[in-house]
Motif scaffolding. Sequence first.
Motif, PDB file in Angstrom:
ATOM      1  N   PHE A   1      24.303 -31.146  -5.062  1.00 61.54           N
ATOM      2  CA  PHE A   1      23.440 -32.239  -4.171  1.00 61.54           C
ATOM      3  C   PHE A   1      23.247 -30.703  -3.262  1.00 61.54           C
ATOM      4  O   PHE A   1      22.475 -29.944  -2.103  1.00 61.54           O
ATOM      5  CB  PHE A   1      23.905 -33.302  -3.667  1.00 61.54           C
ATOM      6  CG  PHE A   1      22.977 -33.955  -2.612  1.00 61.54           C
ATOM      7  CD1 PHE A   1      22.065 -33.903  -2.341  1.00 61.54           C
ATOM      8  CD2 PHE A   1      23.714 -32.973  -1.680  1.00 61.54           C
ATOM      9  CE1 PHE A   1      21.548 -35.203  -1.380  1.00 61.54           C
ATOM     10  CE2 PHE A   1      22.777 -34.176  -0.339  1.00 61.54           C
ATOM     11  CZ  PHE A   1      22.081 -34.407  -0.225  1.00 61.54           C
ATOM     12  N   THR A   2      24.718 -30.273  -2.387  1.00 59.23           N
ATOM     13  CA  THR A   2      25.413 -29.103  -1.937  1.00 59.23           C
ATOM     14  C   THR A   2      24.340 -27.758  -2.282  1.00 59.23           C
ATOM     15  O   THR A   2      23.853 -27.063  -1.479  1.00 59.23           O
ATOM     16  CB  THR A   2      26.184 -29.141  -1.211  1.00 59.23           C
ATOM     17  OG1 THR A   2      26.867 -30.383  -1.813  1.00 59.23           O
ATOM     18  CG2 THR A   2      26.492 -28.756   0.151  1.00 59.23           C
ATOM     19  N   GLY A   3      24.440 -27.349  -3.684  1.00 58.64           N
ATOM     20  CA  GLY A   3      23.871 -26.464  -4.171  1.00 58.64           C
ATOM     21  C   GLY A   3      22.864 -26.043  -3.972  1.00 58.64           C
ATOM     22  O   GLY A   3      22.502 -24.956  -3.384  1.00 58.64           O
ATOM     23  N   ALA A   4      21.925 -27.703  -3.427  1.00 56.73           N
ATOM     24  CA  ALA A   4      20.300 -27.147  -3.650  1.00 56.73           C
ATOM     25  C   ALA A   4      20.001 -26.204  -1.775  1.00 56.73           C
ATOM     26  O   ALA A   4      18.929 -25.968  -1.144  1.00 56.73           O
ATOM     27  CB  ALA A   4      19.414 -28.436  -3.971  1.00 56.73           C
ATOM     28  N   TYR A   5      20.605 -27.974  -0.767  1.00 61.31           N
ATOM     29  CA  TYR A   5      20.926 -26.993   0.399  1.00 61.31           C
ATOM     30  C   TYR A   5      20.997 -25.515   0.995  1.00 61.31           C
ATOM     31  O   TYR A   5      20.359 -24.838   1.670  1.00 61.31           O
ATOM     32  CB  TYR A   5      21.625 -28.105   1.248  1.00 61.31           C
ATOM     33  CG  TYR A   5      20.947 -29.773   1.551  1.00 61.31           C
ATOM     34  CD1 TYR A   5      19.948 -29.825   2.626  1.00 61.31           C
ATOM     35  CD2 TYR A   5      20.487 -30.598   0.197  1.00 61.31           C
ATOM     36  CE1 TYR A   5      19.277 -30.767   2.700  1.00 61.31           C
ATOM     37  CE2 TYR A   5      20.503 -31.437   0.758  1.00 61.31           C
ATOM     38  CZ  TYR A   5      19.418 -32.290   1.399  1.00 61.31           C
ATOM     39  OH  TYR A   5      19.260 -33.093   2.008  1.00 61.31           O
ATOM     40  N   GLN A   6      22.221 -25.354  -0.161  1.00 58.96           N
ATOM     41  CA  GLN A   6      23.024 -23.748   0.024  1.00 58.96           C
ATOM     42  C   GLN A   6      21.446 -22.766  -0.279  1.00 58.96           C
ATOM     43  O   GLN A   6      21.543 -22.698   0.239  1.00 58.96           O
ATOM     44  CB  GLN A   6      24.261 -23.860  -0.149  1.00 58.96           C
ATOM     45  CG  GLN A   6      25.435 -24.585   0.228  1.00 58.96           C
ATOM     46  CD  GLN A   6      25.354 -24.613   1.769  1.00 58.96           C
ATOM     47  OE1 GLN A   6      24.789 -24.129   1.956  1.00 58.96           O
ATOM     48  NE2 GLN A   6      26.506 -24.400   1.743  1.00 58.96           N
ATOM     49  N   ALA A   7      20.810 -23.244  -1.209  1.00 59.13           N
ATOM     50  CA  ALA A   7      20.125 -21.801  -1.852  1.00 59.13           C
ATOM     51  C   ALA A   7      19.086 -22.541  -0.912  1.00 59.13           C
ATOM     52  O   ALA A   7      18.560 -20.789  -0.421  1.00 59.13           O
ATOM     53  CB  ALA A   7      19.229 -23.129  -3.235  1.00 59.13           C
ATOM     54  N   GLU A   8      18.767 -23.044   0.130  1.00 60.52           N
ATOM     55  CA  GLU A   8      17.414 -22.944   1.075  1.00 60.52           C
ATOM     56  C   GLU A   8      17.867 -22.220   2.428  1.00 60.52           C
ATOM     57  O   GLU A   8      17.457 -21.483   3.254  1.00 60.52           O
ATOM     58  CB  GLU A   8      16.941 -24.843   1.699  1.00 60.52           C
ATOM     59  CG  GLU A   8      15.933 -25.255   1.063  1.00 60.52           C
ATOM     60  CD  GLU A   8      14.724 -24.279   0.422  1.00 60.52           C
ATOM     61  OE1 GLU A   8      14.558 -23.407  -0.570  1.00 60.52           O
ATOM     62  OE2 GLU A   8      14.061 -24.478   0.805  1.00 60.52           O
ATOM     63  N   ASN A   9      19.170 -22.641   2.277  1.00 60.53           N
ATOM     64  CA  ASN A   9      20.095 -21.560   3.547  1.00 60.53           C
ATOM     65  C   ASN A   9      19.583 -19.688   3.782  1.00 60.53           C
ATOM     66  O   ASN A   9      19.578 -19.056   4.038  1.00 60.53           O
ATOM     67  CB  ASN A   9      21.820 -22.114   4.163  1.00 60.53           C
ATOM     68  CG  ASN A   9      21.332 -22.753   4.787  1.00 60.53           C
ATOM     69  OD1 ASN A   9      21.066 -23.552   5.571  1.00 60.53           O
ATOM     70  ND2 ASN A   9      22.424 -23.471   4.683  1.00 60.53           N
ATOM     71  N   VAL A  10      20.086 -19.877   2.089  1.00 59.47           N
ATOM     72  CA  VAL A  10      20.440 -19.072   1.592  1.00 59.47           C
ATOM     73  C   VAL A  10      19.856 -17.835   1.490  1.00 59.47           C
ATOM     74  O   VAL A  10      18.986 -16.216   1.828  1.00 59.47           O
ATOM     75  CB  VAL A  10      21.304 -18.362  -0.156  1.00 59.47           C
ATOM     76  CG1 VAL A  10      21.515 -17.158  -0.455  1.00 59.47           C
ATOM     77  CG2 VAL A  10      23.092 -18.716   0.098  1.00 59.47           C
ATOM     78  N   ARG A  11      18.471 -18.786   1.188  1.00 61.76           N
ATOM     79  CA  ARG A  11      17.187 -18.276   1.234  1.00 61.76           C
ATOM     80  C   ARG A  11      16.471 -17.520   2.734  1.00 61.76           C
ATOM     81  O   ARG A  11      15.862 -16.510   2.446  1.00 61.76           O
ATOM     82  CB  ARG A  11      15.469 -18.727   0.656  1.00 61.76           C
ATOM     83  CG  ARG A  11      14.417 -18.574   0.128  1.00 61.76           C
ATOM     84  CD  ARG A  11      13.859 -19.883  -0.429  1.00 61.76           C
ATOM     85  NE  ARG A  11      13.783 -20.788  -0.227  1.00 61.76           N
ATOM     86  CZ  ARG A  11      13.026 -20.724   0.091  1.00 61.76           C
ATOM     87  NH1 ARG A  11      11.537 -20.134   0.025  1.00 61.76           N
ATOM     88  NH2 ARG A  11      12.178 -21.548   1.409  1.00 61.76           N
ATOM     89  N   GLY A  12      16.770 -18.834   3.085  1.00 63.74           N
ATOM     90  CA  GLY A  12      16.256 -17.822   4.869  1.00 63.74           C
ATOM     91  C   GLY A  12      16.816 -16.437   5.069  1.00 63.74           C
ATOM     92  O   GLY A  12      17.063 -15.810   5.726  1.00 63.74           O
ATOM     93  N   GLY A  13      18.572 -16.047   4.540  1.00 68.05           N
ATOM     94  CA  GLY A  13      18.797 -14.990   4.556  1.00 68.05           C
ATOM     95  C   GLY A  13      18.593 -14.062   3.645  1.00 68.05           C
ATOM     96  O   GLY A  13      18.492 -13.229   4.580  1.00 68.05           O
ATOM     97  N   LEU A  14      18.430 -14.177   2.764  1.00 70.32           N
ATOM     98  CA  LEU A  14      17.259 -13.237   1.309  1.00 70.32           C
ATOM     99  C   LEU A  14      16.039 -12.601   3.033  1.00 70.32           C
ATOM    100  O   LEU A  14      15.628 -11.592   2.528  1.00 70.32           O
ATOM    101  CB  LEU A  14      17.052 -14.195   0.601  1.00 70.32           C
ATOM    102  CG  LEU A  14      18.500 -13.745  -0.041  1.00 70.32           C
ATOM    103  CD1 LEU A  14      18.129 -14.458  -1.495  1.00 70.32           C
ATOM    104  CD2 LEU A  14      19.572 -12.655  -0.250  1.00 70.32           C
TER     105      LEU A  14
END
Lengths: 506, 401
Positions: free
Chosen positions: A379-392
Amino acid sequence: MSDITSSSFVRRDLLTERPAPVKTTGFIGLVRTRLFNSPTNILLTIIGALLLWFTIVPSVRFLVVDAVWSGKDRTACLAENAGFAVGACWPYIQAKLPQLIYGFYPEAERWRVNLTLLLAVVLLLPLLIPRLPAKGLNAGLFFLAFPVVAFFLLHGGGIKGFGLSWTAGLLELFDDSIINAGQVLLGLSKTSAIGPLLWIVGQLIVLVGTAISWLIFPLTWLRDQIQGTGQSVWLDFAITAAIVSLIGFVLGGGVRTGGRALASCIATFVAIAVVIKLMDLDHGGLSIVTTNLWGGLLVTLVVSVTGIVTSLPIGIALALGRRSTIPLIRIFSIAFIEFWRGVPLITVLFFATYMLPLFLPGNFTVDGLVRALIGIALFTGAYQAENVRGGLAAIPRGQGEAAAALGLSWWKTTSLIVLPQALRHVIPNLVNSFISLFKDTSLVSIVALFDLLGSLRASFSDPKWSTPSTAFTGFAFAGIIYFIFCFGMSRYSLFVERRLNAHRRN
Amino acid sequence: MSTEARKPPAQIALKIRRILGGKAGWNGVAVQFAFAAILGWIGYEIVSNARANLENQHIAAGFGFLRNNAGFDVNQTLISYTGSDTFLRVFVVGLLNTLVVSVVGIVFATVIGFIVALCRLSPNWLLSRVGEIYVEIIRNLPLLFQILFWYLAVLAALPNPRQSISLLGIAFISNRGLVVPSPIGESGFAPFLAMLAFGIVASLALRFHARRALFQEGRMIRIWPSVLGLLFGLPLLSTLVFGLPFTFELPQLRGFNFAGGSRIIPEFVALTVALSTYTAAFIAEIVRAGILSVHQGQMEAGASLGLSRGATLRLIVIPQAMRVIVPPLTNQYLNLTKNSSLAVAIGYPDLVSVFAGTSLSQTGQAIEIIAMTMGVYLLISLLTSAVMSVYGWRVSRSLGA
C-alpha cells in the motif's frame, strides 16, 4: 539680490510637534496592529481568546491541576476518595506502561526491545543530521543490516546455514517449480485442443528444468556435504565469504583496482561474523518470542519502520516502471499503483489477513504480523511510487541525455545520475508519506494486532482501573506519543525542505 | 532541379520495434516475455492454491452466497432491511451507509475547513494562531485515534437518556446518540416539493440568462430579488394555499429511552465528527495554499479598477484560487470516503463493517467479498479521477485560450 529669509514664503515659526508614530514593532505593536486595530478585529480577538480559554484551560486543569499522581488502583482516581473532581488518572498509565510499550513481551526479555530501540536511535540520528559524514555506510547499516539484526533480536532464533545453503535452496525451489509447470502443461496436452503444441512446450520446459538441475548440482552437493559436518554454519559462512569476496575482487578490477572492493567485502563479512558470534545465532540464538506476544509501541514502531524500509524500494521500482517505455511493464506499474491507491488501507489489511492465506500453499502459514506488514508495504509502496515519480519528472531531460552522451547504460544513468537527484528533490514528500504511514499503523489494531492504540483499547476493559477519567487519560497519553512522533517528523521535513531550497532564498 | 524535400524512409521495422519493446527494442520484448512468464506463473500458483485451499475448507467459490439469507441485524438502515434478507441486500445497505456518512462528512469537512482556512488567513494574530494550533494537532494524530477518542471517551461520557442534554427542547444528546424531530409529510408536501424544484430550475435558468447577457451584450441584470422570490416565495405560497408541507414529531422521554423523533446512532455521530474535523484540517491547508497562490498584484489590480474588497475576492481572487484548490480538494473528499471504512473499528454498519466484516465471518467467502468491497472503492476513486482529468483538461484549455 534679495535676502531669501525675507521672502514671504519662508516659514518663520516652528511647526507644532506631532505625536510620535504608532509603534508597530514589539509586543505592544503586535497587540495594536494585529489584534485591536478595528472593531471587527477586536471582536475576532475576543472570539479567539474565548476559544483558547475554553480549550486550553480545561485541558491543563485535566492533565495537571486536577490530576491524580499516585495510587494503587481505581479507588485513588474516584472523586469521592480524592475529594475533588478528578482529572487525569496517571497511576493508571503507570500501571499499564509496560503493556503500552511492550505488549505481552516476556518481562525477562524486554532488554532486547530496549537494545533494538537504542540501536535504531543510534543509527537513525546520524542519518538525519545532514552535516555528519559517511551517509552511504550509515544508510546501508540502517536499511540493510539493522532490520536483520532487529529481527533476530526481537524474534530470536538462529540460523542453520548461510548464503550457500540459501542460494542452493532457492535455486532448487525455482527449478522444482519450472519442472512442475512443464509437467502441468504435459498433463493438459492430453485433453486440450492444441495438445501437440502444449506437449512440445511442456517437454521443452521440463528439459530446461532438468538442465538447470544439472547446472546447480555442484552447489546442492556442496550444501549436503556441509550440512553433514558439525560446524555447518561457520563452514558455509567461510565458503560464502570466500566466493563473494572473490567475485567482488574480480568485478572491482582484479589485481589493479580490486583491493578496495575486496577490503570492503572482508570488512562486511567480519562484521557479520561478529554479529553471529555475539548473538549466538549458530547455536539457536536467543529464545524465540512469537509475534502474538508483541504489542504496544513496539508493534507500532516495528510496523512503521518495516513499512518505511520496504516501501521505498517498491516505490522506486514502480516509479521507474511507470516511466519505462516497455509497454507491459508500464501498464503493469500503472495498474498496480492505481489499484493500491484506489482502495482504503483497511480493505488492504483485510485482504492480507483473510485472502492472502488462501493464495499461499496450504502447508505454508504466514505470521499475522508479517501479513499486515506485506499489506502495508504494498500500500505504502504505491504512494511512494507517485512521490518518486514526481522527483523523476522534475529532473531535466538534459541530465539523462548528458549521461547517454557519456556512454552510460540505462542502469548507470538511472542509479548514478537521475535517481540521486530525484530522491533528494522529494525527501520532504517522502517524509510526509512516512508520517501518514506512522499514523496508519494504528489500523493494524483492527486486524487483531495490539499496537499502541490496540493495547490502549484493551487496557480500557480492565475493571481494576475503570474510572470515568480512564479513557480520557489513556487517549491523552497515546495522543502525546503520536503527536511527538508525527510533529517531529513534520518539522524535520520542513527543515530538509528549507535546506534544499537554500539556494532559492533571497 | 527540384527543391522538394525527399520523403523520409518509412522505417517500418523500427516503428514496430518501438511499439513492441519501447526504447529498449528487442531487449524490451525479451524483458516483457520474461515478465509475462513470471506474472503468469504467480497467477497460476495463486489460482491453484486458492482452489486447493477452498476445497480443503469446503467453501464453494462463486457469488451464489449473495442470494442466501444473512440472518443478522444492522442497526442503521436507509432502506428496509430485516435479518431474513439476502447478503446482496446487506451489501447495498452497507454501501448506502458508507455513502451517507461520506456525504455528511464532506459537507461538514468543507464548512469547517473553509472556516479554519479563513481563520489562518485572518489578519488577526490570535485567530490565525488558533487556526494553526487546530491544524497541527488534528493532522498529527491518527484518524483511528480520533474516531476512538470521540466514540470511547467523549460520547461514552455523555449522560444517559434520562439526563440527556437538551438542545432547545427539540433535540437531545445522550450516550444513545442524537435524537432529533422527524418530519412527517402532510397533504401539502407534494405541491411544496414541486414548487421548490421549479424555483431551483427557474433560478438556474435565470442565472444562465443573466451570464449570457453579461458576456455577450455587456448588460448587467440584477437577478437576486427574483431568485429570492423563486426559492422562498413560491414554496411559501404553496404552503399558504395547500397547508403545511410537513409537521415535526418531537421526541418524548418515555421510561428509559426516547419515543418518537428519529435517532442518529452514536457511531454515526462519532464517525462524522472525527472524519469531518480530521479532513477539515487538510482542507484548510489546501484552501489557504490556494488563496495564497493568487498573486498579491491581482488584489491591487482589482482595487485600482474600483472594485470593492468583497467584489475583488469574489470575482478575481477566488476564481483563480479555485483552479488550485479543486483538484486536491477532490482528493480529500476521496480520502474521506476511503477513511469512512474505519467505521469497522467502532461498529458503524458501513460497507467494510457489515459486508467485509460480519458477512465475511459468516460465509467465509473471503475472495468474493473482499474483491467486491475493494471494487466498490476502486470504482469510486477511478470515477473521481476521470471526472478530475476532464476538469483539468477544461482548466488548461481555458488558460490556454
